[in-house]
Design a protein around this motif. Structure first.
Motif, mmCIF file in Angstrom:
data_model
loop_
_atom_site.group_PDB
_atom_site.id
_atom_site.type_symbol
_atom_site.label_atom_id
_atom_site.label_comp_id
_atom_site.label_asym_id
_atom_site.label_seq_id
_atom_site.Cartn_x
_atom_site.Cartn_y
_atom_site.Cartn_z
ATOM 1 N N ALA A 145 0.817 -1.219 0.000
ATOM 2 C CA ALA A 145 0.000 0.000 0.000
ATOM 3 C C ALA A 145 0.847 1.263 0.000
ATOM 4 N N MET A 146 2.128 1.139 0.367
ATOM 5 C CA MET A 146 3.000 2.312 0.393
ATOM 6 C C MET A 146 3.252 2.871 -1.003
ATOM 7 N N LEU A 147 3.106 2.034 -2.041
ATOM 8 C CA LEU A 147 3.352 2.495 -3.411
ATOM 9 C C LEU A 147 2.331 3.559 -3.828
ATOM 10 N N PRO A 148 0.998 3.303 -3.713
ATOM 11 C CA PRO A 148 0.053 4.368 -4.053
ATOM 12 C C PRO A 148 0.004 5.491 -3.029
ATOM 13 N N LEU A 149 0.173 5.162 -1.732
ATOM 14 C CA LEU A 149 0.136 6.204 -0.709
ATOM 15 C C LEU A 149 1.273 7.199 -0.910
ATOM 16 N N GLY A 150 2.472 6.681 -1.144
ATOM 17 C CA GLY A 150 3.604 7.564 -1.419
ATOM 18 C C GLY A 150 3.376 8.386 -2.670
ATOM 19 N N GLY A 151 2.675 7.792 -3.649
ATOM 20 C CA GLY A 151 2.398 8.502 -4.892
ATOM 21 C C GLY A 151 1.495 9.703 -4.705
ATOM 22 N N VAL A 152 0.473 9.575 -3.859
ATOM 23 C CA VAL A 152 -0.436 10.697 -3.596
ATOM 24 C C VAL A 152 0.339 11.849 -2.952
ATOM 25 N N LEU A 153 1.108 11.539 -1.914
ATOM 26 C CA LEU A 153 1.868 12.583 -1.212
ATOM 27 C C LEU A 153 2.956 13.172 -2.114
ATOM 28 N N GLY A 154 3.662 12.303 -2.830
ATOM 29 C CA GLY A 154 4.712 12.781 -3.721
ATOM 30 C C GLY A 154 4.160 13.642 -4.844
ATOM 31 N N GLY A 155 3.004 13.241 -5.377
ATOM 32 C CA GLY A 155 2.391 14.021 -6.453
ATOM 33 C C GLY A 155 2.051 15.433 -6.008
ATOM 34 N N ILE A 156 1.515 15.583 -4.788
ATOM 35 C CA ILE A 156 1.141 16.902 -4.274
ATOM 36 C C ILE A 156 2.376 17.758 -4.003
ATOM 37 N N VAL A 157 3.403 17.168 -3.394
ATOM 38 C CA VAL A 157 4.632 17.921 -3.111
ATOM 39 C C VAL A 157 5.293 18.383 -4.400
ATOM 40 N N MET A 158 5.405 17.478 -5.382
ATOM 41 C CA MET A 158 6.039 17.844 -6.646
ATOM 42 C C MET A 158 5.214 18.857 -7.427
ATOM 43 N N ALA A 159 3.893 18.760 -7.327
ATOM 44 C CA ALA A 159 3.033 19.732 -8.006
ATOM 45 C C ALA A 159 3.253 21.131 -7.440
ATOM 46 N N THR A 160 3.392 21.225 -6.122
ATOM 47 C CA THR A 160 3.655 22.518 -5.491
ATOM 48 C C THR A 160 4.980 23.095 -5.980
ATOM 49 N N LEU A 161 6.008 22.244 -6.068
ATOM 50 C CA LEU A 161 7.310 22.699 -6.546
ATOM 51 C C LEU A 161 7.257 23.104 -8.018
ATOM 52 N N LEU A 162 6.516 22.338 -8.812
ATOM 53 C CA LEU A 162 6.404 22.663 -10.237
ATOM 54 C C LEU A 162 5.713 23.995 -10.456
ATOM 55 N N ASP A 163 4.672 24.282 -9.660
ATOM 56 C CA ASP A 163 3.980 25.565 -9.778
ATOM 57 C C ASP A 163 4.897 26.734 -9.427
ATOM 58 N N ARG A 164 5.837 26.506 -8.514
ATOM 59 C CA ARG A 164 6.727 27.580 -8.073
ATOM 60 C C ARG A 164 7.974 27.699 -8.937
ATOM 61 N N LEU A 165 8.561 26.574 -9.329
ATOM 62 C CA LEU A 165 9.832 26.592 -10.046
ATOM 63 C C LEU A 165 9.673 26.595 -11.564
ATOM 64 N N LEU A 166 8.521 26.105 -12.042
ATOM 65 C CA LEU A 166 8.231 26.104 -13.480
ATOM 66 C C LEU A 166 9.309 25.384 -14.297
ATOM 67 N N SER A 167 9.796 24.265 -13.799
ATOM 68 C CA SER A 167 10.837 23.529 -14.511
ATOM 69 C C SER A 167 10.646 22.028 -14.345
ATOM 70 N N LEU A 168 10.881 21.302 -15.427
ATOM 71 C CA LEU A 168 10.785 19.849 -15.385
ATOM 72 C C LEU A 168 11.938 19.201 -14.626
ATOM 73 N N HIS A 169 12.923 20.011 -14.216
ATOM 74 C CA HIS A 169 14.028 19.457 -13.429
ATOM 75 C C HIS A 169 13.527 18.836 -12.122
ATOM 76 N N VAL A 170 12.388 19.301 -11.626
ATOM 77 C CA VAL A 170 11.793 18.718 -10.412
ATOM 78 C C VAL A 170 11.531 17.237 -10.637
ATOM 79 N N LEU A 171 10.959 16.897 -11.788
ATOM 80 C CA LEU A 171 10.646 15.507 -12.089
ATOM 81 C C LEU A 171 11.905 14.714 -12.441
ATOM 82 N N THR A 172 12.889 15.379 -13.042
ATOM 83 C CA THR A 172 14.147 14.693 -13.359
ATOM 84 C C THR A 172 14.842 14.230 -12.086
ATOM 85 N N VAL A 173 14.911 15.113 -11.100
ATOM 86 C CA VAL A 173 15.542 14.767 -9.823
ATOM 87 C C VAL A 173 14.778 13.628 -9.149
ATOM 88 N N ALA A 174 13.442 13.718 -9.145
ATOM 89 C CA ALA A 174 12.627 12.663 -8.540
ATOM 90 C C ALA A 174 12.845 11.333 -9.247
#
Length: 435
Positions: free
Chosen positions: A296-325
């Protein structure tokens, strides 16, 4: 000609988030939740079904494959139709297909009949996710678009997880028929709600004379101001005759290829893990309760990770966020196999993997809706998800081959790091794209 013209995107971006926009995002989320539930339902009824019909798990393989192929077909074909006829009508049609196909499956008494109906149902399921993402994106202001759409998209993972909880309640009492009944009635109930409360896309209506009055009415609800003299338009520079051609325009072809490559790789790994992780844990000696908790940690981590990365993407406006992840996901995969004998370390590793791998995959779906012009947006999102569906089909079907080639269970995770590494390279090539 109207001199009083305004770009619809400028209006949405300038206005505060309204109750109407929140309603659209919520309805899109609910539809995605139901899509996730219906996508997972066949897996939850499989053990009961094999006993009731005296089948081996291998005999149900065509049913699983048919659903995935149907989702591929639905995502590919309905995206073009949504760009031509509108997002709302395609979403309602998709809900009808899912409801009808799921309810009809209750009446089946053979694998062949269930396989055919699962393919039909998959067509509807494949169209719901990309069109919900597209519609949610077109009602979200640019300042928080990725976060808002990610919250709606998270409904798919929640639907997958909720399926297990609901199955645990219904299956012991009503068997597999009862779970399919829930999966069919839920979208059926949502259809009249969507007809009444779900508006058409603002971007789709902008610039079309037949929608002018309706568009002005919806904009007045968002801004709180009435101005019937305004003519709302799209201020997009990429304009070609065909939605498909727009995906390969000089301004979009690079991101199209990057998205397809990354989607294929991530969904290949995600679906292979989703399908085979319980078996890996079982072979490693974990009891059912602990196995379920770790998986269950696979989807649970995905929900939390998706929200954190979305916040960073809105602020940084760069795909490097996803590259690092993605780099972290690849490294985590290579280390996970060595933790199979250590429950707490394995739990943490699967959570980090969900946070980075599944979280990145969730945001790719959202980002796809921001890269294409209105007249090709649903096609762009749908075809990107189709590339992912192809990866999910390959992932689900190649698990057995991977197990036969790997020297040990830990080697499976090292092999899985390879496609993630390819996705890292693809994202790195487009990482300097802003917006």
């Amino acid at each position: 000609m109207d001199d009083n013209r305004l770009a619809i995107s400028d209006v949405i971006n300038a206005a505060p988030l309204s109750a109407l926009q929140i309603r659209v995002l919520l309805l899109c989320c609910i539809m995605v939740v139901l899509d996730g539930f219906d996508a997972a339902v066949i897996g939850y009824i499989a053990p009961t079904l094999t006993k009731a019909w005296h089948l081996s798990p291998q005999q149900l393989a065509p049913v699983f494959a048919a659903g995935l192929f149907g989702m591929f077909a639905g995502a590919t074909g309905f995206g073009i139709l949504a760009d031509r006829y509108g997002r709302k009508i395609i979403l309602i049609l998709s809900l009808m297909i899912v409801a009808t196909g799921t309810l009809a499956t209750i009446l089946t008494d053979s694998v062949m009949e269930m396989t055919a109906l699962r393919f039909i149902t998959g067509i509807g399921m494949g169209a719901i996710l990309p069109n919900s993402i597209t519609l949610a994106s077109e009602y979200s202001p640019a300042r928080s678009k990725i976060l808002l759409v990610t919250l709606s998209y998270s409904g798919f993972t929640l639907g997958l997880a909720a399926g297990g909880w609901i199955a645990g309640i219904i299956l012991p009492i009503f068997q597999w028929h009862g779970l399919l009944l829930v999966g069919g009635l839920a979208p059926l109930i949502l259809i009249p709600i969507a007809i009444v409360w779900l508006p058409e896309s603002l971007c789709f209506m902008a610039g079309r004379d037949r929608y002018r009055k309706k568009l002005n009415h919806i904009v007045s609800k968002i801004t709180g101001k009435k101005n019937e003299a305004v003519y709302y338009i799209n201020n997009e520079t990429v304009q070609v005759s065909s939605p498909v051609a727009a995906l390969f325009h000089i301004d979009t072809i690079r991101v199209t290829l990057v998205l397809w490559c990354a989607f294929f790789a991530f969904m290949f790994v995600f679906y292979l893990l989703t399908s085979w992780l319980p078996l890996i844990l079982s072979k490693s000696g974990y009891p059912v309760a602990e196995m379920t908790h770790i998986a269950a940690m696979l989807p649970l981590g995905g929900v939390l990770g998706g929200i954190v990365m979305a916040t960073l993407l809105d602020r940084l406006l760069s795909l490097h966020v996803l590259t690092v992840a993605s780099v972290i996901a690849a490294i985590t995969l290579t280390l996970t196999g060595a933790q199979l004998a250590h429950p707490q370390a394995l739990l943490a590793a699967i959570f980090v993997l969900g946070f980075t791998l599944t979280g990145t995959m969730n945001n790719l779906s959202v980002l796809a809706s921001t890269f294409y012009p209105t007249h090709a947006r649903a096609t762009g999102v749908s075809w990107a998800l189709s590339a992912g569906r192809a990866g999910s089909i390959c992932g689900s079907l190649s698990g057995g081959l991977l197990f036969s080639q790997a020297q040990s269970l830990s080697d499976v995770f090292i092999w899985l790091a390879c496609p993630v590494a390819v996705a890292c390279l693809a994202l790195a090539l487009a990482g300097n794209r802003k917006g």
